[in-house]
Each structure stands twice: as structure tokens, then as C-alpha cells.
Design an enzyme around this catalytic site. Structure first.
Site, PDB file in Angstrom:
ATOM      1  N   CYS A  97       0.838  -1.196   0.000  1.00 53.76           N
ATOM      2  CA  CYS A  97       0.000   0.000   0.000  1.00 53.76           C
ATOM      3  C   CYS A  97       0.875   1.248   0.000  1.00 53.76           C
ATOM      4  O   CYS A  97       1.799   1.372   0.821  1.00 53.76           O
ATOM      5  CB  CYS A  97      -0.890  -0.038   1.241  1.00 53.76           C
ATOM      6  SG  CYS A  97      -1.675   1.520   1.661  1.00 53.76           S
ATOM      7  N   GLU A  98       0.608   2.159  -0.909  1.00 54.22           N
ATOM      8  CA  GLU A  98       1.432   3.366  -0.991  1.00 54.22           C
ATOM      9  C   GLU A  98       1.155   4.343   0.144  1.00 54.22           C
ATOM     10  O   GLU A  98       1.911   5.282   0.353  1.00 54.22           O
ATOM     11  CB  GLU A  98       1.233   4.063  -2.337  1.00 54.22           C
ATOM     12  CG  GLU A  98      -0.128   4.662  -2.563  1.00 54.22           C
ATOM     13  CD  GLU A  98      -0.240   5.342  -3.922  1.00 54.22           C
ATOM     14  OE1 GLU A  98      -1.036   6.280  -4.034  1.00 54.22           O
ATOM     15  OE2 GLU A  98       0.461   4.930  -4.876  1.00 54.22           O
ATOM     16  N   HIS A  99       0.073   4.122   0.899  1.00 61.07           N
ATOM     17  CA  HIS A  99      -0.261   5.020   2.003  1.00 61.07           C
ATOM     18  C   HIS A  99       0.412   4.612   3.314  1.00 61.07           C
ATOM     19  O   HIS A  99       0.777   5.474   4.113  1.00 61.07           O
ATOM     20  CB  HIS A  99      -1.777   5.060   2.207  1.00 61.07           C
ATOM     21  CG  HIS A  99      -2.510   5.509   0.994  1.00 61.07           C
ATOM     22  ND1 HIS A  99      -3.667   4.915   0.542  1.00 61.07           N
ATOM     23  CD2 HIS A  99      -2.241   6.498   0.102  1.00 61.07           C
ATOM     24  CE1 HIS A  99      -4.088   5.518  -0.555  1.00 61.07           C
ATOM     25  NE2 HIS A  99      -3.233   6.483  -0.844  1.00 61.07           N
ATOM     26  N   HIS A 100       0.576   3.301   3.544  1.00 58.52           N
ATOM     27  CA  HIS A 100       1.142   2.827   4.809  1.00 58.52           C
ATOM     28  C   HIS A 100       2.344   1.906   4.624  1.00 58.52           C
ATOM     29  O   HIS A 100       2.952   1.500   5.612  1.00 58.52           O
ATOM     30  CB  HIS A 100       0.075   2.085   5.625  1.00 58.52           C
ATOM     31  CG  HIS A 100      -1.145   2.912   5.896  1.00 58.52           C
ATOM     32  ND1 HIS A 100      -2.315   2.800   5.151  1.00 58.52           N
ATOM     33  CD2 HIS A 100      -1.383   3.888   6.803  1.00 58.52           C
ATOM     34  CE1 HIS A 100      -3.205   3.658   5.598  1.00 58.52           C
ATOM     35  NE2 HIS A 100      -2.681   4.324   6.603  1.00 58.52           N
ATOM     36  N   GLN A 138      -4.869  -0.492  -5.068  1.00 60.82           N
ATOM     37  CA  GLN A 138      -5.403  -1.598  -5.870  1.00 60.82           C
ATOM     38  C   GLN A 138      -6.093  -1.082  -7.124  1.00 60.82           C
ATOM     39  O   GLN A 138      -6.015  -1.699  -8.186  1.00 60.82           O
ATOM     40  CB  GLN A 138      -6.381  -2.424  -5.029  1.00 60.82           C
ATOM     41  CG  GLN A 138      -6.889  -3.658  -5.754  1.00 60.82           C
ATOM     42  CD  GLN A 138      -7.719  -4.557  -4.869  1.00 60.82           C
ATOM     43  OE1 GLN A 138      -7.497  -4.642  -3.671  1.00 60.82           O
ATOM     44  NE2 GLN A 138      -8.700  -5.239  -5.460  1.00 60.82           N
ATOM     45  N   HIS A 166      -5.987  -6.211   2.314  1.00 61.29           N
ATOM     46  CA  HIS A 166      -5.080  -5.111   2.602  1.00 61.29           C
ATOM     47  C   HIS A 166      -4.694  -5.147   4.074  1.00 61.29           C
ATOM     48  O   HIS A 166      -5.556  -5.028   4.950  1.00 61.29           O
ATOM     49  CB  HIS A 166      -5.735  -3.769   2.264  1.00 61.29           C
ATOM     50  CG  HIS A 166      -5.977  -3.576   0.803  1.00 61.29           C
ATOM     51  ND1 HIS A 166      -5.383  -2.544   0.085  1.00 61.29           N
ATOM     52  CD2 HIS A 166      -6.724  -4.267  -0.091  1.00 61.29           C
ATOM     53  CE1 HIS A 166      -5.775  -2.616  -1.188  1.00 61.29           C
ATOM     54  NE2 HIS A 166      -6.590  -3.655  -1.306  1.00 61.29           N
ATOM     55  N   CYS A 168      -3.281  -2.941   5.701  1.00 62.45           N
ATOM     56  CA  CYS A 168      -3.533  -1.671   6.382  1.00 62.45           C
ATOM     57  C   CYS A 168      -4.912  -1.665   7.034  1.00 62.45           C
ATOM     58  O   CYS A 168      -5.159  -0.885   7.955  1.00 62.45           O
ATOM     59  CB  CYS A 168      -3.392  -0.495   5.419  1.00 62.45           C
ATOM     60  SG  CYS A 168      -4.452  -0.568   3.964  1.00 62.45           S
TER      61      CYS A 168
END
Length: 207
Positions: A97-100, A138, A166, A168
């Protein structure tokens, strides 16, 4: 859903080798994170951790060094007139995940309608691998796979479905283990004809 397609050549161009930190700088960054987490990077069990983490990251994010056009470049025209759906389903993938920066674990189902040329089946799995081994959402990954095949092979249509868990959501935040996210992207005949979408979904779900 139809996701916004990120331009994959730009993803490569934005990370040229000269812009990357050195091995030592990356390892030093891991040591900082270990200290921030509350541990001592100098204790015996963590002495080699920065080197191991950097080595693992180079493997996990190897997709930045690969271009899907290179993988998809070779096609085959001797297909004896075959022009129906080609589907490769249940392709396992691991992404982050590019956020976490925590894992996304799932499987991909990819189909296309040939227009005179076909791909080697392993090439489809390789394209999934390339985009999986980058920081992702995704939705974007689903569209990137479809876009790469569509632009390189020029088939009559492409269908892509990803279903993934995910971490996250499972490991942090709402901590809902076992929930899955499903995304789809259709191009060409798959996008224009709902019956083709139903046929794709039916073939994916049939066992």
C-alpha cells in the site's frame, strides 16, 4: 470500477538510479526507524537488520526497474485462427500500500480478446508481478495492468479483476481481518458489451 491509469513510464522515469540514495544511506534510514520504534539498532539481534531490510526492499520493489513493454514485446501470430477469450486466473501477487507501506496480498484474473496475436501466458503473470512490486493502490494497479496489455498487444479488449486483502485494514486502523477488496477494469469489447463482462466473470468464478 474504472480506475484512473497512472502512466507507468513516468513511474520509472521519476526514479532514475542517480536519484536513489546509496546503500549506506538506506541502511542508516532503517537504523533511524529502529530507534524511533524504541529499539536499539546496536543490539546483537538487530545489527544486520538494516542490510537485510534494504536487500528485501530491493526485491519487493523491483517493479520500478522493469518495464512492462519489454515483457509484452514478443507475441505469437500462429494461432490457427483462434480469436476467443484468453483468460489467466488466480495469479497470486504481493504488493504494498502506498499510504502505509504494508502488504496487499491477493490474486489477479486477466483476460483479453486476441486480434491476430497472442501473448505467452507467462507474460501476463509477469505484468502482474511488475506492477505488484511497486507502491500501489489496488485501483491503480488494476488499471495499469489493463492499460499495459491494451497498449502493447492492441487486442479487441482487456478485462482485469483483482481481489486482495489489505494489511492496512487487517493489522491497523479498523483491524478487520479477512475482508477483501475487488476491483475491475474493462477496455474495448469488454467495456462496450456487458455480455462479455458477464462471460469473463463467469469464467473467473467457475471451478
Amino acid at each position: 470500477m474504472d480506475a484512473i491509469v497512472k502512466n507507468f513510464p513516468q513511474a520509472l522515469e521519476s526514479n532514475p538510479e542517480l536519484d536513489r540514495p546509496s546503500q549506506k544511506e538506506a541502511e542508516d534510514a532503517v537504523r533511524v526507524l529502529l530507534r524511533w520504534a524504541g529499539d536499539d539498532p546496536q543490539r546483537e539481534g538487530l545489527l544486520d537488520t538494516p542490510t537485510r531490510v534494504v536487500k528485501a526492499y530491493r526485491e519487493l520493489f523491483a517493479g520500478y526497474d522493469m518495464n512492462p513493454e519489454d515483457v509484452l514485446g514478443r507475441t505469437f501470430e500462429e494461432v490457427s485462427g483462434y480469436d476467443d477469450m484468453v483468460l489467466v486466473r488466480d495469479i497470486p501477487f504481493f504488493s504494498h500500500c502506498e499510504h502505509h507501506m504494508v502488504p496487499i496480498i491477493g490474486k489477479a484474473h486477466v483476460a483479453y480478446l486476441p486480434s491476430g496475436r497472442v501473448l505467452g501466458l507467462s507474460k501476463i503473470a509477469r505484468v502482474v508481478e511488475i506492477f505488484g512490486r511497486r507502491l500501489q493502490t489496488q485501483e491503480a494497479m488494476t488499471a495499469q495492468i489493463a492499460n499495459a496489455i491494451d497498449e502493447t498487444l492492441r487486442p479487441r479488449g482487456v478485462a482485469v479483476m483483482l481481489e486482495a486483502e489489505h494489511m492496512c485494514m487487517a493489522m491497523r486502523g479498523v483491524q478487520k481481518q479477512g475482508s477483501s477488496t475487488l476491483t475491475t477494469t474493462f477496455t474495448g469489447a469488454f467495456k462496450a458489451d456487458p455480455a462479455e463482462q458477464v462471460r469473463f466473470m463467469t469464467m473467473v468464478r467457475s471451478r
